[in-house]
Design a protein around this motif. Sequence first.
Motif, PDB file in Angstrom:
ATOM      1  N   ALA A  63       5.973   7.205   3.303  1.00 35.69           N
ATOM      2  CA  ALA A  63       7.207   6.452   3.562  1.00 35.69           C
ATOM      3  C   ALA A  63       6.994   5.444   4.691  1.00 35.69           C
ATOM      4  N   LEU A  64       6.279   5.850   5.721  1.00 37.64           N
ATOM      5  CA  LEU A  64       6.019   4.930   6.831  1.00 37.64           C
ATOM      6  C   LEU A  64       5.031   3.842   6.413  1.00 37.64           C
ATOM      7  N   ALA A  65       3.944   4.248   5.770  1.00 37.69           N
ATOM      8  CA  ALA A  65       2.901   3.285   5.375  1.00 37.69           C
ATOM      9  C   ALA A  65       3.425   2.290   4.340  1.00 37.69           C
ATOM     10  N   PHE A  66       4.089   2.780   3.298  1.00 34.16           N
ATOM     11  CA  PHE A  66       4.583   1.878   2.254  1.00 34.16           C
ATOM     12  C   PHE A  66       5.689   0.962   2.766  1.00 34.16           C
ATOM     13  N   SER A  78      12.238   0.606  10.933  1.00 31.19           N
ATOM     14  CA  SER A  78      12.660   1.011  12.281  1.00 31.19           C
ATOM     15  C   SER A  78      13.375   2.355  12.267  1.00 31.19           C
ATOM     16  N   LEU A  79      14.268   2.535  11.308  1.00 35.61           N
ATOM     17  CA  LEU A  79      14.989   3.812  11.197  1.00 35.61           C
ATOM     18  C   LEU A  79      14.029   4.959  10.908  1.00 35.61           C
ATOM     19  N   TYR A  80      13.077   4.715  10.013  1.00 32.25           N
ATOM     20  CA  TYR A  80      12.151   5.795   9.676  1.00 32.25           C
ATOM     21  C   TYR A  80      11.186   6.071  10.829  1.00 32.25           C
ATOM     22  N   LEU A  81      10.762   5.029  11.514  1.00 29.59           N
ATOM     23  CA  LEU A  81       9.909   5.231  12.682  1.00 29.59           C
ATOM     24  C   LEU A  81      10.632   6.086  13.719  1.00 29.59           C
ATOM     25  N   LEU A  82      11.910   5.847  13.897  1.00 33.99           N
ATOM     26  CA  LEU A  82      12.725   6.675  14.799  1.00 33.99           C
ATOM     27  C   LEU A  82      12.711   8.128  14.338  1.00 33.99           C
ATOM     28  N   ALA A  83      12.868   8.362  13.036  1.00 34.26           N
ATOM     29  CA  ALA A  83      12.852   9.731  12.500  1.00 34.26           C
ATOM     30  C   ALA A  83      11.488  10.394  12.723  1.00 34.26           C
TER      31      ALA A  83
END
Length: 173
Positions: free
Chosen positions: A67-70, A95-100
Motif C-alpha cells: 500500500a505504501l510502495a504502490f 500522507s494518510l497511510y504514512l501516518l498510519a
Amino acid sequence: MSRGSWQVLALLCSTLTMGLVAGVFGDWAHTIMRGLGTTDDRTFVEAFQALDRAITNSLFLLAFTGALAFTGLAAVLSLRADHRRPLPWVALAFSLYLLAVVVTLTIHEPLNVVIRAAGDPDRIADPGSVRDAFHEARWVGWHIARTLATTAAFGCLAWALVLHGRATTDAAD
C-alpha cells in the motif's frame, strides 16, 4: 505499456492494497478488539498473542508494505502524467497511510512487544498486570485513528481512479 497505463496500474494496485489494509484494520477495530475487550485477562493475553502471530504473514505484509510502495509509485507517476488531476488525492492518500504506518511502528508495535514478551499465558502469574502494561485503551484509541486514516486513504485512491478515468475520457473526446 504507455505512461498512462503504468499510472492506472499503480493506482489500481495502491487502491487494492489500501483497501485490504483498511479492511483488516476495520475488522480489528469493530470486531476483534471489541470481542477481546470482554474477555478475562488470561484469555485476552493468550488470544492477542495468537492473533499477533497470525497477522505476521507474507500476505498481510505484502498488502501493508505494498500500500505504501504502490501509493508512492502512483504519486510519482501522477506527478509525471499529462493529466495531474489525481495527484492531490494520491498525495493525500500517501500522507494518510504514512501516518498510519508511523502510528503502527511507534505505538502499536511497542505495545504488541509487551504482550509477546510476557511469554506463555499458562505460565504468567498475573495476566492482569500484562494486560495493564499493554495499555489496551491506548492501543485501541490509536488503532481507531489508523483505521480512519487508511479508510480515508482508500477513499482518496478510489476518487483518484475516477479522476484518472475522467481525464482519459476527456482526452479521447
